[in-house]
Scaffold this motif. Structure first.
Motif, PDB file in Angstrom:
ATOM      1  N   VAL A 169       0.843  -1.206   0.000  1.00  0.00           N
ATOM      2  CA  VAL A 169       0.000   0.000   0.000  1.00  0.00           C
ATOM      3  C   VAL A 169       0.875   1.251   0.000  1.00  0.00           C
ATOM      4  CG1 VAL A 169      -1.725   1.321   1.270  1.00  0.00           C
ATOM      5  CG2 VAL A 169      -1.839  -1.186   1.219  1.00  0.00           C
ATOM      6  N   ALA A 170       1.918   1.266   0.842  1.00  0.00           N
ATOM      7  CA  ALA A 170       2.760   2.462   0.922  1.00  0.00           C
ATOM      8  C   ALA A 170       4.154   2.106   1.412  1.00  0.00           C
ATOM      9  CB  ALA A 170       2.142   3.492   1.868  1.00  0.00           C
ATOM     10  N   VAL A 171       5.129   2.823   0.831  1.00  0.00           N
ATOM     11  CA  VAL A 171       6.514   2.708   1.283  1.00  0.00           C
ATOM     12  C   VAL A 171       7.036   4.129   1.425  1.00  0.00           C
ATOM     13  CG1 VAL A 171       8.831   1.886   0.755  1.00  0.00           C
ATOM     14  CG2 VAL A 171       6.843   0.556   0.022  1.00  0.00           C
ATOM     15  N   SER A 172       7.476   4.542   2.634  1.00  0.00           N
ATOM     16  CA  SER A 172       7.976   5.916   2.753  1.00  0.00           C
ATOM     17  C   SER A 172       9.200   5.994   3.661  1.00  0.00           C
ATOM     18  CB  SER A 172       6.861   6.826   3.280  1.00  0.00           C
ATOM     19  OG  SER A 172       6.422   6.347   4.532  1.00  0.00           O
ATOM     20  N   PRO A 173      10.171   6.818   3.243  1.00  0.00           N
ATOM     21  CA  PRO A 173      11.378   6.957   4.057  1.00  0.00           C
ATOM     22  C   PRO A 173      11.072   7.744   5.326  1.00  0.00           C
ATOM     23  CG  PRO A 173      11.416   8.509   2.244  1.00  0.00           C
ATOM     24  CD  PRO A 173      10.188   7.684   2.070  1.00  0.00           C
ATOM     25  N   ARG A 174      11.710   7.401   6.407  1.00  0.00           N
ATOM     26  CA  ARG A 174      11.542   8.117   7.665  1.00  0.00           C
ATOM     27  C   ARG A 174      12.818   8.912   7.923  1.00  0.00           C
ATOM     28  NH1 ARG A 174       9.296   7.223  13.189  1.00  0.00           N
ATOM     29  NH2 ARG A 174       7.802   5.809  12.258  1.00  0.00           N
ATOM     30  N   HIS A 175      12.664  10.262   7.942  1.00  0.00           N
ATOM     31  CA  HIS A 175      13.833  11.118   8.147  1.00  0.00           C
ATOM     32  C   HIS A 175      13.861  11.654   9.567  1.00  0.00           C
ATOM     33  CE1 HIS A 175      15.437  11.285   4.128  1.00  0.00           C
ATOM     34  NE2 HIS A 175      14.208  11.422   3.637  1.00  0.00           N
ATOM     35  N   ASP A 176      15.011  12.149   9.932  1.00  0.00           N
ATOM     36  CA  ASP A 176      15.175  12.951  11.132  1.00  0.00           C
ATOM     37  C   ASP A 176      14.226  14.144  11.008  1.00  0.00           C
ATOM     38  OD1 ASP A 176      16.481  13.286  13.438  1.00  0.00           O
ATOM     39  OD2 ASP A 176      18.376  13.951  12.581  1.00  0.00           O
ATOM     40  N   THR A 177      13.436  14.438  12.005  1.00  0.00           N
ATOM     41  CA  THR A 177      12.615  15.649  11.926  1.00  0.00           C
ATOM     42  C   THR A 177      13.284  16.733  12.749  1.00  0.00           C
ATOM     43  OG1 THR A 177      11.356  15.078  13.869  1.00  0.00           O
ATOM     44  CG2 THR A 177      10.495  14.307  11.760  1.00  0.00           C
ATOM     45  N   LEU A 178      12.827  17.966  12.529  1.00  0.00           N
ATOM     46  CA  LEU A 178      13.354  19.076  13.317  1.00  0.00           C
ATOM     47  C   LEU A 178      13.076  18.822  14.802  1.00  0.00           C
ATOM     48  CD1 LEU A 178      14.721  21.768  13.320  1.00  0.00           C
ATOM     49  CD2 LEU A 178      12.550  22.851  12.767  1.00  0.00           C
ATOM     50  N   GLU A 179      11.947  18.142  15.027  1.00  0.00           N
ATOM     51  CA  GLU A 179      11.600  17.825  16.404  1.00  0.00           C
ATOM     52  C   GLU A 179      12.643  16.895  17.038  1.00  0.00           C
ATOM     53  OE1 GLU A 179       7.609  16.619  16.995  1.00  0.00           O
ATOM     54  OE2 GLU A 179       8.054  15.708  18.921  1.00  0.00           O
ATOM     55  N   ASP A 180      13.062  15.899  16.248  1.00  0.00           N
ATOM     56  CA  ASP A 180      14.084  14.975  16.770  1.00  0.00           C
ATOM     57  C   ASP A 180      15.347  15.751  17.138  1.00  0.00           C
ATOM     58  OD1 ASP A 180      12.478  12.757  16.406  1.00  0.00           O
ATOM     59  OD2 ASP A 180      13.114  12.524  14.323  1.00  0.00           O
TER      60      ASP A 180
END
Ligand SMILES: Nc1ncnc2c1ncn2[C@@H]1O[C@H](COP(=O)(O)OP(=O)(O)O)[C@@H](O)[C@H]1O
Ligand SMILES: [Mg+2]
Lengths: 270, 333
Positions: B296-307
């Motif tokens: 259904v979906a494949v998405s990269p998980r990045h560092d967020t500004l919050e992290d």
């Protein structure tokens, strides 16, 4: 906007706002009622000759102006400048293109305007009473009112000066102290000349006399001037004296406000 | 007025230090310990940091309210405090408090007078601003009857009366409900579109992230990082989120697939998990298809500004850890 017109516009903006603020202080209306009441009470003290009634009316009226006027000057002077810093209303003002000295001067002008209105109302009360009694209002009364008005404005500058660096409570005590001492400078000078006072007391007195404004110059009625007894009920001072005393008051006002401006300039508003 | 030719900095702060002393000199607070940053013409700059980081102190130095202990600060090319610079500046103080006996039109009139605006102009601008910040129905009320949010709006209006080139807002969204926050964000966008430079502080990450061209993260009196939200975040791939449709997300086949990743979530005919950053995604997807699953979906998980914000917050303080005060959504108290 620069130049005199610009400065005047900013001073007027602050002064007008200060007048509005003062006009909302309920205590001032209490003082008005008190002074009107005292004047009215002078009528009720009947059983006197017309001459005596007029004396009482003048004394009560003038004392009301200079005493309640000065106390109100201290109250407004110590409260209004301090409140701006305490409540941080000053932050949104001095971050606009106004200099801090303009703010202090505008504040004083607003207080002075309020006090002038008050003195005018006190005077109206006194004059109405004198007219009611059928006494003609003499030039001496006019001179005494001008002197009392100058005293009130000088006391306001004293209060504003103290409140530029101190809390209302302390400023109030200092200003009240100066007001009382300033009224008795002749007696202090007399003590200085007496045999009984110790050297220490004389030393302290002479220093105090140097730094305290001679407020008694504005309340000269009943005192001796150049060896002559002056009284608002009889032989009073000349207009020349009034002008000189006013000049003296204005010098004090200018000096005190200049100091307040310098102190305010250096303060952190945090 | 002369403009700096070598730089387009509207705000320029260098090595700024401020030590507060309590009246009796017993306690010293080093609120700023060498703060350096520049704000360029026309950008929206978010000043982000937990409470007590030094945001308000920096802004008070810039506004000429307090003197710095060391370092230099310039706004609009002039060293602070400069009356000429203040003529082109709009400022919303933190938790603004105005003369509470005034109405909004009176407050704006006073502000306009201090900028030397003629009466007709003052009235025209005040009317437009009152409309813009949504206080038209509260025109006749004194400010003391205003709610926190209404005061904030009044504060924004008085900050804009001189049509400033630079606006400085200290915590403009604090105390506002979600709709109010969005309205402030919209206002900031609008100011930016009008070519104004916007400098604003917040302790709430999401408020800064969404409107800022660049962000400075300040912690304990020092700048920790400066850059665009994208530059500051999203530099490292943390993993890959995969969502599959599968008949029985709790069956044996699903178990086999899920074992390839972690953070497994199961829904109605749906299975999601996260693969490690270095996993062979193609191979895992083929493995899943062989077992009857549809991707259904494949998405990269990045560092967020919050992290980034959280890791800096935790790293910069061991004792009174700002990170310890973190609430959900990056809201710091
Ligand atoms: N007037 C002051 N006197 C003493 N310390 C202060 C004063 N104002 C702020 N501080 C201290 O300076 C630090 C920075 O405060 P501030 O600039 O208000 O932070 P922020 O706006 O990021 O929440 C805090 O530790 C705060 O307690
Ligand atoms: Mg703050």
């Amino acid at each position: 906007m620069t130049g005199v017109a610009g400065i005047w516009g900013r001073l007027w903006a602050i002064a007008l706002n200060t007048f509005r603020e003062a006009a909302r202080i309920r205590v001032l209306y209490g003082v008005l009622v008190l002074v009107f009441g005292a004047n009215a009470f002078a009528i009720v003290l009947g059983e006197m000759s017309i001459h005596e009634q007029a004396r009482v009316a003048r004394d009560v009226g003038l004392a009301g102006i200079s005493l309640f006027g000065s106390l109100t000057a201290i109250f407004l002077g110590v409260a209004l400048l301090y409140a701006e810093v305490q409540k941080r209303t000053v932050h949104a003002i001095v971050s606009k293109p106004i200099e801090r000295w303009e703010f202090v001067l505008g504040k004083y002008l607003g207080i002075a305007t309020t006090l002038t209105v008050l003195v005018a109302l006190f005077t109206v009360a006194m004059v109405l009473l004198l007219l009611y009694q059928g006494v003609t209002v003499s030039g001496a009364v006019g001179k005494a009112v001008v002197l009392a008005w100058m005293e009130v404005l000088t006391v306001a500058a004293i209060a504003v000066f103290f409140s530029s660096f101190s809390t209302p409570f302390l400023s109030g005590i200092f200003a009240l102290g100066l007001f009382v001492i300033g009224r008795v400078t002749p007696d202090m000078k007399a003590a200085l000349g007496s045999e009984e006072a110790s050297a220490t007391i004389k030393g302290v007195l002479s220093v105090v006399l140097e730094v305290v404004p001679d407020l008694h110059l504005f309340a000269i009625s009943g005192r001796t001037l150049d060896g002559q007894h002056v009284t608002v009920h009889g032989d009073f001072v000349s207009w020349g004296y009034v002008a000189t005393a006013s000049g003296y008051g204005l010098l004090w006002i200018a000096g005190l406000l200049a100091l307040a401006m310098v102190i305010f300039q250096r303060r952190d508003f945090a | 007025m002369s403009e700096p030719s070598d730089t387009d900095a509207v705000i320029s702060v260098e090595d700024l230090a401020k030590t507060y002393r309590t009246p009796f000199r017993r306690r010293r607070v080093e609120a700023l310990r060498g703060v350096t940053f520049q704000v360029r013409r026309g950008e929206t700059f978010g000043f982000l940091g937990p409470n007590g980081a030094g945001k308000t102190t920096t802004i008070r130095v810039l506004m000429g309210l307090i003197g710095a202990t060391a370092g230099t600060a310039r706004i609009l090319g002039q060293p602070v405090p400069s009356r000429a610079a203040r003529q082109r500046l709009g400022f919303l103080p933190e938790q603004p408090y105005f003369y509470d006996y005034l109405t909004v039109p009176e407050l704006l009139d006073l502000a306009g007078r201090l900028f030397g605006l003629p009466a007709a102009e003052r009235r025209k601008r005040a009317d437009a601003l009152i409309e813009k910040v949504g206080l038209a129905r509260a025109r006749t009320q004194p400010l003391k009857k205003f709610s926190k949010g209404m005061l904030q709006r009044a504060g924004l209006a008085q900050a804009l009366i001189n049509d400033p080139d630079l606006v400085v807002f200290d915590e403009p969204m604090s105390g506002l409900d979600p709709i109010g926050r969005k309205e402030v964000r919209d206002l900031i966008h609008e100011l930016r579109d009008a070519g104004k430079t916007v400098f604003f502080s917040s302790h709430i990450l999401s408020d800064v992230e969404s409107v800022s061209d660049r962000v400075a993260i300040v912690m304990r009196g020092k700048i920790e990082a400066v850059g665009s939200p994208r530059e500051l975040a999203g530099r490292t791939l943390l993993g890959v989120d995969v969502t599959l449709r599968i008949a029985d997300p709790r069956g044996a086949a699903a178990e086999e697939i899920a074992a390839r990743g972690d953070r497994v979530r199961r829904g109605d005919q749906e299975l999601s998990f996260t693969l490690a950053a270095d996993a062979d995604v193609d191979e895992v997807l083929a493995f899943a298809r062989e077992r009857g699953a549809k991707v259904v979906a494949v998405s990269p998980r990045h560092d967020t500004l919050e992290d980034l914000f959280m890791s800096r917050a935790l790293a910069s303080d061991g004792g009174r850890a700002a990170g310890a005060e973190v609430q959900d959504g990056g809201h710091l108290r």
